[in-house]
Scaffold this motif. Structure first.
Motif, short mmCIF file in Angstrom:
data_model
loop_
_atom_site.label_atom_id
_atom_site.label_comp_id
_atom_site.label_asym_id
_atom_site.label_seq_id
_atom_site.Cartn_x
_atom_site.Cartn_y
_atom_site.Cartn_z
N HIS A 1 22.41 -8.35 -2.87
CA HIS A 1 21.10 -8.91 -2.59
C HIS A 1 20.07 -7.80 -2.47
CE1 HIS A 1 23.77 -12.22 -1.35
NE2 HIS A 1 22.74 -13.02 -1.67
N LEU A 2 18.91 -8.06 -3.08
CA LEU A 2 17.81 -7.10 -3.05
C LEU A 2 16.56 -7.84 -2.59
CD1 LEU A 2 16.48 -4.35 -3.77
CD2 LEU A 2 16.14 -5.28 -6.08
N GLN A 3 15.83 -7.24 -1.63
CA GLN A 3 14.60 -7.85 -1.11
C GLN A 3 13.44 -6.87 -1.29
OE1 GLN A 3 14.54 -8.84 3.09
NE2 GLN A 3 13.15 -10.56 2.73
N VAL A 4 12.32 -7.41 -1.85
CA VAL A 4 11.10 -6.62 -2.07
C VAL A 4 10.05 -7.10 -1.09
CG1 VAL A 4 9.33 -5.92 -3.71
CG2 VAL A 4 11.68 -6.33 -4.51
N ARG A 5 9.47 -6.19 -0.28
CA ARG A 5 8.48 -6.55 0.73
C ARG A 5 7.14 -6.90 0.05
NH1 ARG A 5 11.52 -7.76 4.97
NH2 ARG A 5 12.93 -6.03 5.54
N GLY A 6 6.64 -8.10 0.35
CA GLY A 6 5.42 -8.58 -0.30
C GLY A 6 4.16 -7.93 0.19
N LYS A 7 4.12 -7.38 1.45
CA LYS A 7 2.89 -6.82 1.99
C LYS A 7 2.41 -5.63 1.17
CE LYS A 7 5.41 -3.98 5.37
NZ LYS A 7 5.55 -3.63 6.81
N GLU A 8 3.36 -4.85 0.65
CA GLU A 8 2.97 -3.71 -0.18
C GLU A 8 2.37 -4.18 -1.48
OE1 GLU A 8 6.46 -1.43 -0.58
OE2 GLU A 8 6.41 -0.62 1.46
N ARG A 9 2.96 -5.23 -2.01
CA ARG A 9 2.42 -5.80 -3.25
C ARG A 9 1.01 -6.37 -3.03
NH1 ARG A 9 4.63 -11.22 -6.15
NH2 ARG A 9 3.42 -11.08 -8.10
N ALA A 10 0.81 -7.09 -1.92
CA ALA A 10 -0.50 -7.67 -1.61
C ALA A 10 -1.53 -6.59 -1.39
CB ALA A 10 -0.39 -8.57 -0.38
N ALA A 11 -1.14 -5.54 -0.67
CA ALA A 11 -2.08 -4.45 -0.41
C ALA A 11 -2.48 -3.76 -1.70
CB ALA A 11 -1.45 -3.45 0.56
N LEU A 12 -1.53 -3.58 -2.61
CA LEU A 12 -1.82 -2.90 -3.86
C LEU A 12 -2.72 -3.75 -4.75
CD1 LEU A 12 -1.20 -0.37 -5.57
CD2 LEU A 12 0.71 -1.63 -6.59
N ALA A 13 -2.43 -5.07 -4.79
CA ALA A 13 -3.23 -5.96 -5.65
C ALA A 13 -4.52 -6.42 -4.96
CB ALA A 13 -2.39 -7.18 -6.03
N GLY A 14 -4.63 -6.28 -3.61
CA GLY A 14 -5.81 -6.77 -2.90
C GLY A 14 -5.86 -8.28 -2.84
N LEU B 1 21.74 -4.30 -17.46
CA LEU B 1 21.44 -3.31 -16.42
C LEU B 1 19.93 -3.26 -16.29
CD1 LEU B 1 23.95 -0.44 -17.18
CD2 LEU B 1 23.58 -1.44 -14.94
N VAL B 2 19.36 -3.96 -15.27
CA VAL B 2 17.92 -3.94 -15.09
C VAL B 2 17.57 -2.73 -14.24
CG1 VAL B 2 18.08 -5.50 -13.11
CG2 VAL B 2 15.91 -5.24 -14.31
N ASN B 3 16.66 -1.90 -14.77
CA ASN B 3 16.26 -0.68 -14.09
C ASN B 3 14.83 -0.86 -13.56
OD1 ASN B 3 18.33 1.75 -14.92
ND2 ASN B 3 18.22 0.15 -16.47
N THR B 4 14.60 -0.41 -12.33
CA THR B 4 13.29 -0.58 -11.70
C THR B 4 12.77 0.75 -11.21
OG1 THR B 4 14.22 -1.00 -9.51
CG2 THR B 4 13.91 -2.91 -10.97
N SER B 5 11.44 0.83 -11.13
CA SER B 5 10.79 2.04 -10.62
C SER B 5 10.75 1.96 -9.09
CB SER B 5 9.38 2.14 -11.19
OG SER B 5 8.66 3.18 -10.55
N PRO B 6 10.89 3.08 -8.38
CA PRO B 6 10.88 3.06 -6.91
C PRO B 6 9.47 3.16 -6.32
CG PRO B 6 11.41 5.26 -7.67
CD PRO B 6 11.24 4.43 -8.91
N PHE B 7 8.40 3.31 -7.15
CA PHE B 7 7.08 3.63 -6.62
C PHE B 7 6.25 2.35 -6.39
CE2 PHE B 7 8.31 7.25 -9.40
CZ PHE B 7 8.54 8.16 -8.38
N LYS B 8 5.37 2.46 -5.37
CA LYS B 8 4.51 1.32 -5.02
C LYS B 8 3.57 0.94 -6.15
CE LYS B 8 4.31 2.17 0.00
NZ LYS B 8 3.42 2.46 1.14
N GLU B 9 3.08 1.93 -6.89
CA GLU B 9 2.10 1.65 -7.94
C GLU B 9 2.69 0.82 -9.08
OE1 GLU B 9 1.48 5.27 -10.63
OE2 GLU B 9 2.18 6.16 -8.75
N HIS B 10 4.03 0.74 -9.18
CA HIS B 10 4.68 -0.03 -10.24
C HIS B 10 5.28 -1.33 -9.72
CE1 HIS B 10 5.43 4.16 -12.22
NE2 HIS B 10 4.20 3.69 -12.50
#
Length: 603
Positions: free
Chosen positions: A291-304, A567-576
């Motif tokens: 299981h993998l969880q992505v925090r939405g607050k970082e996404r919201a802050a980045l997108a405004g 094999l899905v590869n993802t970037s570790p950075f907030k900007e992506h």
């Protein structure tokens, strides 16, 4: 001829030939007469006693020489009697030589006697002159001296011949003694060799007797060993049958396990930030690593946009965090590689945005190899084991192509030659063949490594805002494996497709234009079609394989008769984070797809 008889003969001859007529007047002197006159004066001037002494000495010397000759002859006769048995042949030669010498001496004597007779005749003819001058007696004495000298020479010649004969006998005797000594040495050596030969023969006789006893013992237990051998051969045959049965069971169990895991599986890997100073996103991975969880607050802050503050949870077959190594990834992938050896079609492809580490995961650097080189090494290790321990016959061939702007290109084409026109055609058993594609038979992993390096150098790459070295094409490495079991006669054919997909990206984010823009649109279109195909496979409806070249090529590896891993590869950075969520949603869609049971290609 005795000296007195010669003298009387000469005196009588002279008396008989001297005429009684008065003396004739003196004739003129010639040189010969002058020489005779000189001799006469010489002998007339010599006292009679001295002359007689000279004659007596000469006669004495002749007698002594004759006595010495007789003694030598006696010695020779004695030596002859002693050496008759040993020197018969040499004596015969010596006698022949003596006879020849005697014949020569007799000839010389006859010549001398002839000369003497001629001289006597000459003297007789000159009697008148001798009588006239009065030196007949002295001339006779001179003649006798000459006869004596001749006799002495004859005796000296005989003595030299006798000495030579004695020396010859001495040499022959020495040679005979040497030969006798050598014969004795040879005889001693021959006796020693004979003794050693008898000892060797005795040893060999004992060894032969021992071998005969051992042979009898072996023959005695021959039936028992024959029975044991038959039983052993039977056991070997049974073991081979059991081994083949166990191998079939292993394949069935392995395939069952893989089917339980799902014929379409999804692994997620978060790229390590390494030493990058950019801010990283917040990912949570549970203990099961599923299981993998992505925090939405970082996404919201980045997108405004506050509506994007919701957390996103994803479930996959396995999740690799930023600390996962290449070994960790391949340990989960290797069971699918084994399925390829068992005769199945296997497709492993890396998906993700540009710069998420797809090429690193699939190929890797030389000091930290990725999935493709590790899979190749594993396959060759297994093939070598099957050939050496099981007697299997195996053959492998590989190809490497890329799909650039929806067009197939051969990455292993000959250098300097114009690129061939590749075309997809239908193959046997519902497969797809690439007409005009290079295919190389390979026998070791080093050869495959060289081909991979060649393909990597020919692949299309370019720089974008997202990645300095962005792959602008989908690369497909194909490895065909055929194994034949000589015991069961079963032949298995497997196909391994290892695919590095080009990065998905937003055109606005990558900032590409011109050729790069056309490449990005072709990449995004083919990835969209791939998602449609996988979704259609799960619904059971029409599957749009013909929509793009990528899905046409992968059709045999995406259907129900194959095994597939994304094999899905993802970037570790907030900007992506936006592209990361998009990739994870696509992977979730693939992971929810269920297909039928995979089928093994077997003859």
């Amino acid at each position: 001829m005795p000296r007195g008889a010669v003298k009387r003969a000469v005196d009588g001859t002279v008396k008989s030939v001297v005429p009684a007529t008065p003396a004739a007047p003196e004739a003129p002197k010639d040189p010969e007469e002058e020489a005779l006159e000189a001799k006469r004066k010489k002998y007339m001037g010599m006292p009679r006693m001295r002359y007689q002494g000279v004659v007596d000495n000469k006669t004495k010397l002749v007698g002594e020489a004759q006595a010495e000759v007789r003694e030598l002859e006696k010695e020779l006769i004695r030596v002859d009697h002693e050496k008759t048995g040993l020197l018969a042949a040499d004596m015969q030669k010596r006698d022949e030589k003596r006879a020849a010498e005697a014949k020569e001496v007799e000839g010389f004597r006859a010549v001398k006697q002839q000369l003497v007779v001629e001289r006597i005749a000459s003297l007789v003819g000159d009697q008148e002159q001798i009588n006239r001058r009065g030196f007949a007696k002295r001339e006779h004495r001179e003649f006798m001296l000459m006869v004596g000298e001749l006799a002495i020479q004859q005796q000296e010649h005989k003595m030299a011949a006798c000495r030579e004969g004695v020396q010859l006998e001495t040499d022959l005797y020495a040679k005979l003694s040497q030969e006798q000594a050598e014969h004795q040495v040879i005889e001693v050596e021959a006796r020693e060799k004979h003794r050693q030969s008898r000892l060797k023969n005795e040893v060999m006789r004992k060894e032969i007797e021992r071998l005969h006893r051992e042979r009898d013992e072996f023959l005695a237990v021959g039936e028992e060993w024959g029975a044991k051998e038959t039983a052993a051969l039977q056991a070997v045959g049974d073991a081979k049958k059991a081994l083949n049965h166990h191998e079939d069971e292993r394949r069935k169990l392995h395939n069952k396990i893989e089917e339980l895991k799902g014929n379409i599986r999804v692994f997620c890997r978060i790229r390590s930030p390494i030493a990058d100073a950019r801010d990283t996103a917040d990912f949570d991975i549970d203990a099961s690593k599923k299981h993998l969880q992505v925090r939405g607050k970082e996404r919201a802050a980045l997108a405004g946009d506050s509506s994007k503050a919701e957390d996103h949870s994803f479930r996959y077959d396995h999740v690799f965090g930023t600390s996962a190594t290449q070994e960790d990834v391949f340990s989960e992938v290797s069971p699918l590689v084994q399925s390829c050896l068992d005769g199945f079609r296997v497709c492993i492809f890396a998906y993700g945005q540009t710069g998420s580490g797809k090429t690193y995961t699939m190929e890797g650097p030389p000091n930290n190899k990725g999935v493709i080189p590790r899979a190749v090494n594993m396959i060759f290790e297994k093939v070598t084991e099957l050939q050496k321990e099981r007697g299997f016959k195996c053959s492998l061939s590989c190809s490497f192509v890329e799909i650039y702007n929806d067009t197939l290109r051969d990455l292993l084409g000959k250098k300097g030659a114009p690129p061939p026109q590749l075309r997809l055609v239908s193959g046997k058993d519902g497969g797809v063949d690439v007409e005009g594609m290079s295919a190389y038979d390979v026998s070791d992993s080093a050869t495959v490594g060289e081909l991979l390096a060649t393909a990597q150098g020919n692949r299309a790459c370019a720089a974008t805002k997202m990645n300095d070295q962005s792959s602008r094409s989908h690369s497909v490495f194909m490895l065909r494996i055929t194994t034949h079991n000589p015991i069961t006669g079963v032949t298995l054919s497997g196909l391994l497709n290892l695919i590095d997909l080009a990065g998905s990206e937003k055109v606005d984010s990558s900032g590409v234009t011109g050729d790069r823009l056309r490449e990005a649109r072709a990449i995004n279109s083919s990835l969209s079609h791939l998602g449609d195909v996988i979704h259609s496979l799960g619904t059971g409806g029409h599957v749009p394989f013909r929509n793009c070249t990528l899905t046409k090529l992968l059709r045999p590896s995406l259907g129900g008769s194959s095994k597939c891993l994304m094999l899905v590869n993802t970037s570790p950075f907030k900007e992506h984070i936006e592209e990361t969520v998009k990739s994870l949603r696509f992977a979730k869609r693939v992971n929810s797809t269920k297909v039928g049971v995979a089928k093994r290609s077997m003859e």
